[in-house]
Design a protein around this motif. Structure first.
Motif, PDB file in Angstrom:
ATOM      1  N   ARG A 251     -38.758  45.392  26.677  1.00 54.97           N
ATOM      2  CA  ARG A 251     -39.806  45.907  27.558  1.00 54.97           C
ATOM      3  C   ARG A 251     -40.255  44.837  28.550  1.00 54.97           C
ATOM      4  O   ARG A 251     -40.377  43.677  28.194  1.00 54.97           O
ATOM      5  CB  ARG A 251     -40.995  46.375  26.718  1.00 54.97           C
ATOM      6  CG  ARG A 251     -42.140  46.965  27.536  1.00 54.97           C
ATOM      7  CD  ARG A 251     -43.268  47.421  26.619  1.00 54.97           C
ATOM      8  NE  ARG A 251     -44.365  47.985  27.401  1.00 54.97           N
ATOM      9  CZ  ARG A 251     -45.395  47.283  27.865  1.00 54.97           C
ATOM     10  NH1 ARG A 251     -45.463  45.984  27.618  1.00 54.97           N
ATOM     11  NH2 ARG A 251     -46.348  47.865  28.574  1.00 54.97           N
ATOM     12  N   ASN A 252     -40.513  45.248  29.777  1.00 51.49           N
ATOM     13  CA  ASN A 252     -40.933  44.399  30.898  1.00 51.49           C
ATOM     14  C   ASN A 252     -39.782  43.661  31.567  1.00 51.49           C
ATOM     15  O   ASN A 252     -40.003  42.931  32.535  1.00 51.49           O
ATOM     16  CB  ASN A 252     -41.985  43.348  30.493  1.00 51.49           C
ATOM     17  CG  ASN A 252     -43.281  43.954  30.040  1.00 51.49           C
ATOM     18  OD1 ASN A 252     -43.706  44.958  30.577  1.00 51.49           O
ATOM     19  ND2 ASN A 252     -43.916  43.353  29.052  1.00 51.49           N
ATOM     20  N   SER A 253     -38.559  43.823  31.082  1.00 55.14           N
ATOM     21  CA  SER A 253     -37.441  43.063  31.645  1.00 55.14           C
ATOM     22  C   SER A 253     -36.625  43.900  32.623  1.00 55.14           C
ATOM     23  O   SER A 253     -36.571  45.131  32.534  1.00 55.14           O
ATOM     24  CB  SER A 253     -36.520  42.562  30.528  1.00 55.14           C
ATOM     25  OG  SER A 253     -35.762  43.619  29.969  1.00 55.14           O
ATOM     26  N   LEU A 254     -35.961  43.208  33.531  1.00 47.71           N
ATOM     27  CA  LEU A 254     -35.020  43.869  34.435  1.00 47.71           C
ATOM     28  C   LEU A 254     -33.896  44.509  33.629  1.00 47.71           C
ATOM     29  O   LEU A 254     -33.435  45.609  33.959  1.00 47.71           O
ATOM     30  CB  LEU A 254     -34.453  42.849  35.420  1.00 47.71           C
ATOM     31  CG  LEU A 254     -33.491  43.390  36.480  1.00 47.71           C
ATOM     32  CD1 LEU A 254     -34.231  44.250  37.493  1.00 47.71           C
ATOM     33  CD2 LEU A 254     -32.765  42.252  37.187  1.00 47.71           C
ATOM     34  N   PHE A 255     -33.453  43.830  32.566  1.00 48.92           N
ATOM     35  CA  PHE A 255     -32.360  44.372  31.761  1.00 48.92           C
ATOM     36  C   PHE A 255     -32.754  45.699  31.108  1.00 48.92           C
ATOM     37  O   PHE A 255     -31.936  46.622  31.025  1.00 48.92           O
ATOM     38  CB  PHE A 255     -31.954  43.363  30.691  1.00 48.92           C
ATOM     39  CG  PHE A 255     -31.296  42.119  31.241  1.00 48.92           C
ATOM     40  CD1 PHE A 255     -30.752  42.092  32.525  1.00 48.92           C
ATOM     41  CD2 PHE A 255     -31.215  40.965  30.472  1.00 48.92           C
ATOM     42  CE1 PHE A 255     -30.149  40.952  33.025  1.00 48.92           C
ATOM     43  CE2 PHE A 255     -30.603  39.818  30.960  1.00 48.92           C
ATOM     44  CZ  PHE A 255     -30.060  39.813  32.240  1.00 48.92           C
ATOM     45  N   GLN A 256     -33.998  45.810  30.637  1.00 44.92           N
ATOM     46  CA  GLN A 256     -34.440  47.074  30.055  1.00 44.92           C
ATOM     47  C   GLN A 256     -34.447  48.183  31.094  1.00 44.92           C
ATOM     48  O   GLN A 256     -34.055  49.322  30.806  1.00 44.92           O
ATOM     49  CB  GLN A 256     -35.837  46.928  29.452  1.00 44.92           C
ATOM     50  CG  GLN A 256     -36.354  48.207  28.784  1.00 44.92           C
ATOM     51  CD  GLN A 256     -35.506  48.608  27.610  1.00 44.92           C
ATOM     52  OE1 GLN A 256     -35.361  47.848  26.650  1.00 44.92           O
ATOM     53  NE2 GLN A 256     -34.923  49.805  27.650  1.00 44.92           N
ATOM     54  N   ASP A 257     -34.884  47.868  32.305  1.00 43.58           N
ATOM     55  CA  ASP A 257     -34.869  48.880  33.368  1.00 43.58           C
ATOM     56  C   ASP A 257     -33.453  49.366  33.645  1.00 43.58           C
ATOM     57  O   ASP A 257     -33.230  50.557  33.889  1.00 43.58           O
ATOM     58  CB  ASP A 257     -35.496  48.303  34.643  1.00 43.58           C
ATOM     59  CG  ASP A 257     -37.010  48.231  34.581  1.00 43.58           C
ATOM     60  OD1 ASP A 257     -37.597  48.769  33.616  1.00 43.58           O
ATOM     61  OD2 ASP A 257     -37.616  47.627  35.485  1.00 43.58           O
ATOM     62  N   VAL A 258     -32.480  48.449  33.607  1.00 39.20           N
ATOM     63  CA  VAL A 258     -31.088  48.853  33.819  1.00 39.20           C
ATOM     64  C   VAL A 258     -30.591  49.670  32.635  1.00 39.20           C
ATOM     65  O   VAL A 258     -29.904  50.691  32.814  1.00 39.20           O
ATOM     66  CB  VAL A 258     -30.189  47.623  34.066  1.00 39.20           C
ATOM     67  CG1 VAL A 258     -28.728  48.041  34.170  1.00 39.20           C
ATOM     68  CG2 VAL A 258     -30.624  46.906  35.345  1.00 39.20           C
ATOM     69  N   PHE A 259     -30.920  49.259  31.406  1.00 45.75           N
ATOM     70  CA  PHE A 259     -30.575  50.069  30.226  1.00 45.75           C
ATOM     71  C   PHE A 259     -31.067  51.498  30.413  1.00 45.75           C
ATOM     72  O   PHE A 259     -30.344  52.466  30.140  1.00 45.75           O
ATOM     73  CB  PHE A 259     -31.230  49.477  28.976  1.00 45.75           C
ATOM     74  CG  PHE A 259     -30.481  48.354  28.320  1.00 45.75           C
ATOM     75  CD1 PHE A 259     -29.325  47.827  28.868  1.00 45.75           C
ATOM     76  CD2 PHE A 259     -30.938  47.813  27.131  1.00 45.75           C
ATOM     77  CE1 PHE A 259     -28.642  46.783  28.265  1.00 45.75           C
ATOM     78  CE2 PHE A 259     -30.269  46.769  26.505  1.00 45.75           C
ATOM     79  CZ  PHE A 259     -29.120  46.258  27.070  1.00 45.75           C
ATOM     80  N   ASP A 260     -32.313  51.645  30.842  1.00 46.94           N
ATOM     81  CA  ASP A 260     -32.896  52.979  31.017  1.00 46.94           C
ATOM     82  C   ASP A 260     -32.122  53.792  32.043  1.00 46.94           C
ATOM     83  O   ASP A 260     -31.884  54.997  31.855  1.00 46.94           O
ATOM     84  CB  ASP A 260     -34.360  52.869  31.429  1.00 46.94           C
ATOM     85  CG  ASP A 260     -35.246  52.298  30.324  1.00 46.94           C
ATOM     86  OD1 ASP A 260     -34.805  52.277  29.160  1.00 46.94           O
ATOM     87  OD2 ASP A 260     -36.373  51.864  30.646  1.00 46.94           O
ATOM     88  N   ARG A 261     -31.725  53.165  33.139  1.00 49.45           N
ATOM     89  CA  ARG A 261     -30.982  53.878  34.172  1.00 49.45           C
ATOM     90  C   ARG A 261     -29.582  54.275  33.695  1.00 49.45           C
ATOM     91  O   ARG A 261     -29.024  55.275  34.148  1.00 49.45           O
ATOM     92  CB  ARG A 261     -30.861  53.015  35.437  1.00 49.45           C
ATOM     93  CG  ARG A 261     -32.160  52.846  36.211  1.00 49.45           C
ATOM     94  CD  ARG A 261     -32.694  54.176  36.747  1.00 49.45           C
ATOM     95  NE  ARG A 261     -31.696  54.886  37.529  1.00 49.45           N
ATOM     96  CZ  ARG A 261     -31.546  54.758  38.841  1.00 49.45           C
ATOM     97  NH1 ARG A 261     -32.313  53.911  39.510  1.00 49.45           N
ATOM     98  NH2 ARG A 261     -30.634  55.460  39.477  1.00 49.45           N
ATOM     99  N   LEU A 262     -29.017  53.490  32.778  1.00 40.60           N
ATOM    100  CA  LEU A 262     -27.644  53.757  32.313  1.00 40.60           C
ATOM    101  C   LEU A 262     -27.613  54.563  31.020  1.00 40.60           C
ATOM    102  O   LEU A 262     -26.528  54.870  30.513  1.00 40.60           O
ATOM    103  CB  LEU A 262     -26.888  52.443  32.119  1.00 40.60           C
ATOM    104  CG  LEU A 262     -26.770  51.518  33.336  1.00 40.60           C
ATOM    105  CD1 LEU A 262     -25.781  50.394  33.051  1.00 40.60           C
ATOM    106  CD2 LEU A 262     -26.358  52.282  34.576  1.00 40.60           C
TER     107      LEU A 262
END
Length: 307
Positions: free
Chosen positions: A203-214
């Motif tokens: 949570r709060n990371s750029l990597f989590q945002d990408v996980f969510d998109r993928l």
């Protein structure tokens, strides 16, 4: 001075022009795009380069080339040294139009403002309690892209970067969906600190945002700081036996050999099942270029085929 106040005839035309500019809702920055830009943050630097803008100087050139990699930083860009203690004398000699920084460099701002205007652009920001501010770095990276596009008169390039990144996510998600269940195992994404500890991004990371998109699941569900990571020992990663571990390069010197001899490491479920992968460097605190690079690396790692 308010518009309409009496002024000498000699400067009347100049005042009138400024009044018209302000009345139109435009800004003085938009009227004269910044040309000599200094960037003290790698994420802002990668965005500038993706827009086709080469800064005259950046902080820590070797660090950028080792941790960010792409977009490639051209030869000839001046290295100002540390992001936390840039060479102010050299910076002054460069006579920049604007200096780009982020909130973690705020202690430097009074010194920097003696040299040139400072544009502070937040991708990660803590709240008054010192905790996270509900960060969504991908959304902030999009806003930063538009801001830098306006600052450099590259608005169309900014919109193209946003659209291309969005299209890349769509394609990457389809590739992962086509690959089936094996590509959708829960993932730990980590930076190795030493042979016993890692930073885990959630949570709060750029990597989590990408996980969510993928459409990918994060195996690490613990609380994170406002940068989007928390520190843990390898023994804490045994709670998700079905997960895969992705370790970001570069690893600290000697860690890979040390792990190979470590009984605790070799007992972990993902190690025994050979579900550990090293992935090439990507800026964990980056912007749109980093998010796109991360998506491509995920597809390559999880499907075996480049995107």
């Amino acid at each position: 001075m308010a518009c309409g106040v009496f002024v000498p005839r000699a400067i009347h035309a100049l005042v009138l022009a400024v009044c018209l500019l302000l009345a139109s809702g435009s800004s003085l920055w938009a009227a004269e795009p910044a040309r000599r830009i200094v960037s003290l943050d790698w994420g802002l630097t990668e965005t500038l380069l993706a827009l086709g803008v080469v800064p005259v100087a950046v902080a820590d050139v070797p660090g950028y080339r080792g941790w960010v990699v792409e977009p490639a930083l051209p030869e000839g860009v001046v290295d100002l040294g540390s992001r936390f203690e840039p060479n102010l004398e050299q910076l002054q000699q460069l006579k920049p139009d604007v200096i780009l920084a982020t909130p973690y460099q705020n202690p430097l701002k009074p010194l920097l403002e003696r040299i040139a205007p400072v544009e502070t652009i937040a991708i990660y920001e803590e709240d008054a309690s010192g905790r996270d501010n509900g960060n969504h770095p991908l959304e902030r990276a999009i806003a930063a892209t538009r801001h830098l596009g306006s600052l450099t008169n590259r608005q169309s390039e900014a919109e193209a970067l946003i659209a291309n990144t969005d299209a890349l996510f769509t394609t990457a998600r389809q590739r992962l969906d086509d690959a089936g269940a094996e590509a959708h195992r829960p993932l730990y994404i980590a930076t190795s600190v030493d042979e016993r500890h890692v930073w885990l991004y959630a949570r709060n990371s750029l990597f989590q945002d990408v996980f969510d998109r993928l459409g990918l699941s994060n195996a690490w569900q613990a609380e994170t700081n406002f940068w989007g990571f928390s520190s843990a020992g390898y023994d804490e990663l045994a709670d998700a036996p079905e997960a895969r571990l992705l370790l970001l390069r570069p690893l600290p010197s000697g860690v890979e050999a040390s792990l190979a001899r470590n009984p605790l490491w070799n007992a972990l479920p993902f190690v025994r099942a050979q579900r550990v992968a090293l992935i090439d460097p990507v800026l964990m605190f980056g912007t749109l270029p980093a998010s796109g690079r991360f998506a491509r690396l995920l597809v390559l790692t999880l499907t075996g085929a480049p995107l």
